[in-house]
Write a protein that holds these residues in place. Structure first.
Motif, PDB file in Angstrom:
ATOM      1  N   LEU A 125     -63.292  13.474  -3.950  1.00  0.00           N
ATOM      2  CA  LEU A 125     -64.029  12.670  -4.934  1.00  0.00           C
ATOM      3  C   LEU A 125     -65.013  13.547  -5.712  1.00  0.00           C
ATOM      4  N   ILE A 165     -70.201   8.982   6.081  1.00  0.00           N
ATOM      5  CA  ILE A 165     -69.332   8.101   5.297  1.00  0.00           C
ATOM      6  C   ILE A 165     -68.027   7.841   6.040  1.00  0.00           C
ATOM      7  N   VAL A 178     -72.438   6.315  -3.518  1.00  0.00           N
ATOM      8  CA  VAL A 178     -71.389   5.939  -2.565  1.00  0.00           C
ATOM      9  C   VAL A 178     -71.934   6.031  -1.138  1.00  0.00           C
ATOM     10  N   VAL A 193     -64.480  12.623   0.495  1.00  0.00           N
ATOM     11  CA  VAL A 193     -65.674  12.887  -0.308  1.00  0.00           C
ATOM     12  C   VAL A 193     -65.530  14.205  -1.067  1.00  0.00           C
ATOM     13  N   VAL A 237     -71.867  10.444  -5.866  1.00  0.00           N
ATOM     14  CA  VAL A 237     -71.617  10.627  -4.433  1.00  0.00           C
ATOM     15  C   VAL A 237     -72.796  10.063  -3.630  1.00  0.00           C
ATOM     16  N   VAL A 255     -72.104   2.901   1.404  1.00  0.00           N
ATOM     17  CA  VAL A 255     -71.332   2.888   2.654  1.00  0.00           C
ATOM     18  C   VAL A 255     -72.260   2.715   3.854  1.00  0.00           C
TER      19      VAL A 255
END
Ligand SMILES: Nc1ncnc2c1ncn2[C@@H]1O[C@H](COP(=O)(O)OP(=O)(O)OP(=O)(O)O)[C@@H](O)[C@H]1O
Ligand SMILES: [Mg+2]
Lengths: 244, 336
Positions: free
Chosen positions: B287, B268, B306, B284, B303, B310
């Motif tokens: 988050l 990421i 995401v 991350v 997660v 990404v």
């Protein structure tokens, strides 16, 4: 004794016999052209000599030493440098760094990390680049060079290693006529420094550059000898010249 | 051929990453002046995750070698921190643990790497072996419960530092913060220098075309081994600091899940950039931490989403996208 001696080299890819008991030798300071139709095994022979492919059978000796089982890195250190048919400069490194690494490839890891010779090497790098008309591209990533320039960079990289034999697989492929002419000129000064094995489809080019030619056809040596001999060889004319 | 972002990576990105890094580290250095409490407690932990991520970025982003074993070195470092007080009464166990964690990481990675790389193990096979390394480390820490506390883990008291009469109690958050931050910055700078060195360039060459580098005469397996050993040492050191910071270590720190998380952070953040990897881990981890609080059931799902977005949007991660954004548009460079 020949500098490079290939004996009865065979290379199979599954069922396909790419090289079939090939005998081949190169003398010191000889410029040796390797020609033959597409798929006749030229690149495979070059790769076997450089250590990028393992032969199925046969042997290769260099300077009296059997190198058949030696990994590519050790052959390079012994004095064999290759420019592959598919150009393979290191694309995200600069033109400069491509040469810099080539100059240092034979050192140890420790010398690369700790040596302070970068300044001294600078002149050598720039000289190599100047010779191949690449000096003003030094800071650019190798990837954005034109195809012809990448070929030159590869030749410069191979020469930077001070090889005893230089192997060039189709160095002028994709080049304009002018670029070919320049390439021929660039190869001339090498004569005093090392032997050359060159694969080329451009027969005019190879006639100008080479002393000796070997013709491959379907993995076998069709004929070998001086340029005049090959040009007058009936076998070659039948199988090769008429087909190309 | 697609225009590669290499030009930018060498000129634009080197200086701009330095600038961004300087700003970020400066902000971090001033943070305790403005904030206190949980943030100051937790940021060092995220930064150590960031160091772990950088250890992978060196290996994966620079040399092109993906490892799922980084968590193993990290966990071993943390266990070293926990066990060090049992080994010595004369030397300060904190320093001893830092040294041992570095050595464990370097030697284990060096030995494993040497045998794998000289045998020509590459790509997915290497991934599998490193994954096995994580699993084995987890199993060993479980089974050696006399030493490690097994599943229950091990409590690690926060270190008391002393140098030349001055003593520093790391059980308070601010001293801990100011101990870890400089080490993180130091490791970042060191790894930046490694990447920019000729050694780093050989690693880049290996990533781009290992056979070519080999045919130049480089003994590439040694370079890969050295990179892996360095990466293992960095991960081990980060783990030791993590151990004292978290005051706790358990086998799951070496496990597959955590190993995978490291890969996700780096993917990421952007494996092409050490700073990207560092910030990817921090971002991350923060988050995840936030999401666990608001949605304990679904945070992993979020997660995961995401991650997929990404990676689908920009394969080079966030840093890769920024580098491309900042680079000049593709054009023929002028000569002369
Ligand atoms: N890695 C490989 N796997 C399978 N077959 C291969 C491989 N490399 C080459 N071959 C086959 O071996 C034969 C010889 O290939 P080679 O590339 O040596 O020919 P060449 O003389 O260099 O041809 P060209 O003039 O097109 O470059 C071809 O039939 C080719 O398809
Ligand atoms: Mg070919």
């Amino acid at each position: 004794m020949a500098l490079l001696q290939v004996r009865s080299l065979t290379k199979r890819f599954g069922q396909l016999v790419a090289l079939d008991h090939v005998d081949f030798s190169v003398e010191t300071e000889q410029f040796h052209g390797l020609i033959g139709p597409n798929g006749s095994g030229k690149s495979t022979l070059m790769k076997c000599i450089a250590g990028a492919e393992r032969p199925t059978a046969g042997s290769i000796s260099f300077d009296g030493r059997d190198i058949t089982a030696l990994p590519a890195s050790e052959r390079a250190r012994a004095g064999l440098s290759i420019k592959f048919q598919i150009t393979s400069v290191l694309p995200s490194l600069t033109v400069y760094d491509n040469i810099l690494l080539s100059l240092q490839a034979h050192g140890t890891l420790a010398s690369l990390v700790f040596s302070r010779t970068r300044g001294e090497l600078h002149d050598e790098v720039m000289a190599a680049l100047a010779q191949f008309h690449l000096a003003d591209r030094a800071r650019e990533p190798a990837a954005i060079l034109s195809h012809g320039e990448q070929q030159w960079l590869e030749i410069a990289m191979a020469l930077a290693q001070r090889p005893r034999i230089l192997l060039l697989d189709e160095p002028t492929a994709g080049m304009s006529l002018e670029e070919r002419r320049i390439t021929g000129e660039l190869l001339m000064p090498i004569r005093k420094r090392c032997s050359l094995i060159i694969v080329e489809h451009d027969l005019d080019f190879i006639r100008d550059v080479c002393d000796v030619l070997t013709v491959l056809d379907q993995g076998r040596v069709l004929d070998s000898g001086t340029v005049d001999h090959i040009q007058n060889s009936r076998k070659v004319q039948e199988v090769y010249l008429t087909r190309v | 051929m697609k225009y590669p972002p290499a030009l930018s990576r060498l000129s634009f990105s080197w200086y701009s990453e330095n600038a961004v890094a300087t700003v970020i580290f400066a902000v971090l250095a001033l943070l305790p002046a403005f904030l206190s409490g949980y943030v100051i407690y937790i940021v060092p932990q995220y930064l150590l995750y960031g160091v772990l991520a950088m250890s992978l970025a060196l290996l994966w982003g620079v040399a092109g070698i993906l490892s799922f074993g980084q968590a193993a070195f990290f966990a071993l470092g943390a266990y070293a921190m926990g066990l060090a007080p049992h080994w010595t009464s004369s030397v300060d166990p904190f320093y001893l643990a830092l040294l041992v964690s570095l050595l464990i990481g370097a030697v284990l990675a060096g030995v494993v790497g040497y045998f794998l790389f000289s045998a020509g193990v590459r790509d997915v096979y290497f991934v599998l072996v490193t994954l096995a390394l994580s699993i084995m480390t987890e199993q060993i820490t479980v089974s050696q419960s006399d030493i490690t506390g097994g599943y229950n883990g091990m409590f690690i008291p926060r270190a008391q530092l002393s140098f030349g009469g001055v003593s520093l109690d790391l059980s308070a958050d601010v001293p801990m913060y100011y101990t870890i931050l400089p080490i993180v910055i130091g490791i970042y700078v060191l790894l930046r220098l490694v990447v920019a060195s000729r050694f780093g360039k050989v690693l880049v060459g290996i990533r781009e075309n290992e056979d070519r580098v080999l045919s130049l005469g480089f003994r590439t397996s040694l370079y890969k081994t050295a990179a892996f050993a360095l990466s293992g040492a960095v991960a081990g050191l980060a783990g030791a600091l993590y151990g004292t910071h978290a005051s706790f270590v358990s086998p799951s720190l070496a496990g597959v899940l955590f190993s995978t998380q490291v890969v996700v952070w780096v993917a990421i953040g952007g494996r092409e950039s050490l700073l990207g990897a560092l910030l990817g881990a921090v971002g991350v981890a923060a988050l995840s931490n936030y999401l666990t609080a608001i949605t304990p059931e679904y945070w992993q799902l979020v997660v995961g989403i995401v991650f997929v977005i990404v990676i689908m949007a920009f394969r080079g991660g966030v840093a890769g996208a920024l580098i491309r954004l900042g680079s000049r548009p593709p054009m023929e460079p002028e000569r002369g």
